[in-house]
Design a protein around this motif. Structure first.
Motif, mmCIF file in Angstrom:
data_model
loop_
_atom_site.group_PDB
_atom_site.id
_atom_site.type_symbol
_atom_site.label_atom_id
_atom_site.label_comp_id
_atom_site.label_asym_id
_atom_site.label_seq_id
_atom_site.Cartn_x
_atom_site.Cartn_y
_atom_site.Cartn_z
ATOM 1 N N ILE A 1 44.395 36.812 30.513
ATOM 2 C CA ILE A 1 43.220 37.637 30.814
ATOM 3 C C ILE A 1 43.656 38.963 31.429
ATOM 4 N N LEU A 2 42.807 39.954 31.208
ATOM 5 C CA LEU A 2 43.031 41.282 31.769
ATOM 6 C C LEU A 2 41.940 41.483 32.814
ATOM 7 N N MET A 3 42.359 41.470 34.080
ATOM 8 C CA MET A 3 41.382 41.461 35.184
ATOM 9 C C MET A 3 41.504 42.740 35.993
ATOM 10 N N THR A 4 40.360 43.380 36.223
ATOM 11 C CA THR A 4 40.341 44.507 37.155
ATOM 12 C C THR A 4 39.842 43.998 38.488
ATOM 13 N N PHE A 5 40.682 44.100 39.501
ATOM 14 C CA PHE A 5 40.382 43.520 40.807
ATOM 15 C C PHE A 5 39.390 44.386 41.572
ATOM 16 N N PRO A 6 38.738 43.792 42.595
ATOM 17 C CA PRO A 6 37.705 44.527 43.330
ATOM 18 C C PRO A 6 38.218 45.873 43.826
ATOM 19 N N ARG A 7 37.317 46.845 43.832
ATOM 20 C CA ARG A 7 37.702 48.158 44.333
ATOM 21 C C ARG A 7 37.832 48.155 45.857
ATOM 22 N N TYR A 8 37.308 47.086 46.478
ATOM 23 C CA TYR A 8 37.368 46.977 47.932
ATOM 24 C C TYR A 8 38.602 46.193 48.341
ATOM 25 N N LYS A 9 39.122 46.496 49.529
ATOM 26 C CA LYS A 9 40.273 45.755 50.031
ATOM 27 C C LYS A 9 39.807 44.520 50.786
ATOM 28 N N GLY A 10 40.537 43.435 50.622
ATOM 29 C CA GLY A 10 40.181 42.257 51.410
ATOM 30 C C GLY A 10 40.612 40.957 50.765
ATOM 31 N N LEU A 11 40.081 39.880 51.358
ATOM 32 C CA LEU A 11 40.435 38.530 50.942
ATOM 33 C C LEU A 11 39.326 37.970 50.060
ATOM 34 N N TYR A 12 39.677 37.580 48.857
ATOM 35 C CA TYR A 12 38.716 37.033 47.890
ATOM 36 C C TYR A 12 39.256 35.705 47.360
ATOM 37 N N LEU A 13 38.483 35.095 46.460
ATOM 38 C CA LEU A 13 38.843 33.768 45.974
ATOM 39 C C LEU A 13 38.979 33.722 44.458
ATOM 40 N N TYR A 14 39.800 32.827 44.009
ATOM 41 C CA TYR A 14 39.732 32.404 42.609
ATOM 42 C C TYR A 14 39.856 30.887 42.610
ATOM 43 N N HIS A 15 39.185 30.245 41.672
ATOM 44 C CA HIS A 15 39.133 28.780 41.730
ATOM 45 C C HIS A 15 38.613 28.198 40.427
ATOM 46 N N CYS A 16 38.715 26.880 40.347
ATOM 47 C CA CYS A 16 38.091 26.172 39.245
ATOM 48 C C CYS A 16 36.607 26.042 39.587
ATOM 49 N N HIS A 17 35.725 26.339 38.606
ATOM 50 C CA HIS A 17 34.287 26.251 38.876
ATOM 51 C C HIS A 17 33.706 24.864 38.592
ATOM 52 N N THR A 18 34.570 23.903 38.256
ATOM 53 C CA THR A 18 34.143 22.510 38.389
ATOM 54 C C THR A 18 34.072 22.316 39.895
ATOM 55 N N LEU A 19 32.854 22.217 40.426
ATOM 56 C CA LEU A 19 32.711 22.398 41.869
ATOM 57 C C LEU A 19 33.432 21.330 42.685
ATOM 58 N N GLU A 20 33.563 20.128 42.114
ATOM 59 C CA GLU A 20 34.314 19.092 42.839
ATOM 60 C C GLU A 20 35.803 19.455 42.892
ATOM 61 N N HIS A 21 36.301 20.119 41.860
ATOM 62 C CA HIS A 21 37.703 20.555 41.910
ATOM 63 C C HIS A 21 37.864 21.649 42.963
ATOM 64 N N GLU A 22 36.920 22.581 42.957
ATOM 65 C CA GLU A 22 36.956 23.658 43.957
ATOM 66 C C GLU A 22 36.954 23.074 45.368
ATOM 67 N N ASP A 23 35.989 22.175 45.637
ATOM 68 C CA ASP A 23 35.868 21.616 46.978
ATOM 69 C C ASP A 23 37.088 20.811 47.388
ATOM 70 N N SER A 24 37.732 20.195 46.386
ATOM 71 C CA SER A 24 38.870 19.351 46.763
ATOM 72 C C SER A 24 40.168 20.156 46.767
ATOM 73 N N GLY A 25 40.073 21.469 46.677
ATOM 74 C CA GLY A 25 41.263 22.289 46.938
ATOM 75 C C GLY A 25 41.808 23.094 45.775
ATOM 76 N N MET A 26 41.174 23.017 44.588
ATOM 77 C CA MET A 26 41.675 23.790 43.445
ATOM 78 C C MET A 26 41.112 25.214 43.532
ATOM 79 N N MET A 27 41.485 25.858 44.625
ATOM 80 C CA MET A 27 40.968 27.183 44.960
ATOM 81 C C MET A 27 42.042 27.871 45.772
ATOM 82 N N ARG A 28 42.177 29.183 45.579
ATOM 83 C CA ARG A 28 43.150 29.950 46.350
ATOM 84 C C ARG A 28 42.543 31.302 46.709
ATOM 85 N N ASN A 29 43.112 31.923 47.729
ATOM 86 C CA ASN A 29 42.760 33.303 48.045
ATOM 87 C C ASN A 29 43.593 34.254 47.204
#
Ligand code: C2O
Ligand code: CU
Ligand code: CU
Length: 502
Positions: A470-498
């Protein structure tokens, strides 16, 4: 575990937060008070169903900013591109929460990171400018380990952004523009929502056996002989839909997560993974009064593959005990053409100028950053790690506003594999390439023609054994954001990173 049991879980490590100071230099066009609270709604015949629901009140702005409530879900919020928006969130829930604006590019403080979760009784102030293209986005909670359950109880709603380019396309509007949120739920014998998170369900993702559209089962749309804009959002925790019309007519797709496509596309079906949206046209101007049709989810194989142990799951995939596995077929929605109306809609051949970027515009065109999706020690991993509230790895740091080539690889050697809908906060991306390992065959064959890879996406389904660039343009703002699996149980159980933008 029953719902009461769930609610008494301790809210470890989440402290109260005071309402952030309002920025006096920020002149809002729109001001909304948004409340998350326990509620009761009529969903099935019998008892009222206990939910968690959003209600919204317009403090300042155009009438119509807050749409009609849709069942137990949050009302649609309508913004114009360029609007400055101020939202006060009031947490009347018995647990911590925070709201995330899914798909919108907003400042760090407004993105709903779990470390910003507010305690019961707390308030949170959002201020952001809507800089994104016209499109269907959404809002939902994001407290760590409770996103899945809170979304399940009803905390989710559409955000509809409009702009001049979209208006110029002359698409069906008003009563002929219909947002449709698709979800699956389980009800007990007393019409109460059941949400169980045992170890297996955290691994597979939760599936319900009742399909709800806009918060109601057995939904039927009564329409006229005209063209309609049906805007789908998959608000399910982990179910993938393969949507098709029962009369064999193709789906006419005009938009994806990040707004209108360049031109309409006809697809035999639409593959909609958790978190994704699809904008479509249903033209009934040639239909006769009395005609009926049905939107179905078609069968597809969704195996969970275990190294050396063969496959789990039958027709679809494992069903988490619901009896309706991912990939099982069912009816989603019925349409009844009930009245004659002046039709005469002509779909424009050009819809928008999506302003895609070329791969060579990336900071790293020849060397995609690698992100693995894997399963180890009975848990899902992202980038070889699990979610930690504040930590960022070296390859998770990007220039604010920078465009990068990323490769999401659904580890072909993993001991267990599933399809993962991967989501990045803070913007939209393009799918550049899908590279298949051997063995991805049946699921890919069944779903690929329904992917919306030609549009802007914020969530992409990465099939077992697949590498998606994928070709991703990151937020124009500086800071801490998330990327994760949107299977919400996977997200909640830790398949998520900053990730951090600098
Ligand atoms: Cu809808 Cu962090 O996601
Ligand atoms: Cu998001
Ligand atoms: Cu996943």
């Amino acid at each position: 575990m029953d719902r009461r049991g769930f609610l008494t879980l301790p809210l470890a490590g989440i402290g109260g937060r005071l309402l952030a100071q309002q920025d006096e230099a920020f002149r809002p066009d729109v001001e909304i008070d948004l409340t998350a609270a326990p509620a009761e709604h009529r969903i099935l015949p019998g008892n009222l169903t206990k939910t968690f629901s959003y209600t919204a009140r317009l403090v300042r702005g155009r009438p119509g900013t807050i749409g009609d409530p849709i069942g137990f879900l949050g009302p649609p919020l309508r913004f114009r591109r360029g609007d400055k928006v101020r939202i006060r969130l009031f947490n009347k829930l018995p647990e911590a929460t925070i709201v995330h604006w899914h798909g919108l590019n907003v400042p760090e403080k407004a993105d709903g990171h779990p470390r910003l979760a507010i305690a019961p009784g707390g308030e949170y102030l959002y201020e952001f400018e809507v800089i994104d293209r016209a499109g269907l986005y959404w809002y939902h909670p994001h407290p760590h380990e409770h996103t899945a359950s809170q979304a399940y109880w009803g905390l989710a709603g559409p955000v509809i952004v409009t702009d001049g380019e979209e208006a110029a396309a002359g698409l069906p509007s008003g009563e002929r523009e219909i947002p449709l949120v698709i979800q699956d739920r389980n009800f007990d014998a007393r019409q109460q929502l059941e949400y169980v998170t045992n170890r297996m369900e955290l691994m597979h993702g939760f599936l319900g056996d009742r399909i709800l559209v806009n918060g109601a089962p057995d939904r039927e749309l009564t329409l006229g002989t005209a063209a309609y804009r049906l805007r789908f959002m998959n608000g399910s925790n982990s179910r993938i839909y393969k949507l098709a019309w029962s009369n064999g007519k193709p789906m006419t797709v005009i938009g994806s997560d990040g707004g209108l496509l360049a031109a309409p596309r006809e697809k035999p079906w639409l593959t909609l993974a958790p978190g994704q949206r699809a904008d479509t046209i249903l033209d009934l101007s040639g239909s006769s009064v009395g005609e009926r049709l049905e939107l179905r989810s078609l069968p597809f194989p969704a195996p969970m593959t275990m190294g050396g142990m063969g496959r789990m799951g039958g027709i679809g995939g494992p069903d988490g005990g619901s009896g309706l596995g991912n990939g099982a077929p069912f009816s989603v929605l019925r349409v009844h053409v009930a009245r004659k109306e002046a039709g005469g809609f002509k779909l424009p051949a050009r819809l928008s100028e999506p302003a895609f970027k070329a791969t060579r515009a990336a900071v790293n065109p020849g060397a995609p950053r690698q992100f693995s999706l894997s399963f180890m020690r009975m848990q899902w991993y992202l980038n070889g790690a699990r979610f930690e509230m504040d930590s960022v790895r070296q390859n998770e740091i990007f220039d604010a506003g920078g465009t990068y080539l990323l490769e999401l690889s659904n580890s072909p050697q993993g001991m267990m594999q599933m399809a993962h809908p991967m989501h990045f906060h803070g913007g939209q991306f393009q799918v550049v390439q899908r590279i298949s390992a051997s063995g991805t065959g049946p699921m890919k064959d069944a779903l690929a023609d329904g992917f919306l890879d030609e549009g802007w996406l914020d969530t992409v389904l990465v099939l077992p054994g697949e590498r998606v660039r994928i070709l991703m343009t990151f937020p124009r703002y500086k800071g801490l954001y998330l990327y994760h699996c949107h299977t919400l149980e996977h997200e909640d159980s830790g398949m998520m990173r900053n990730f951090r933008t600098v």
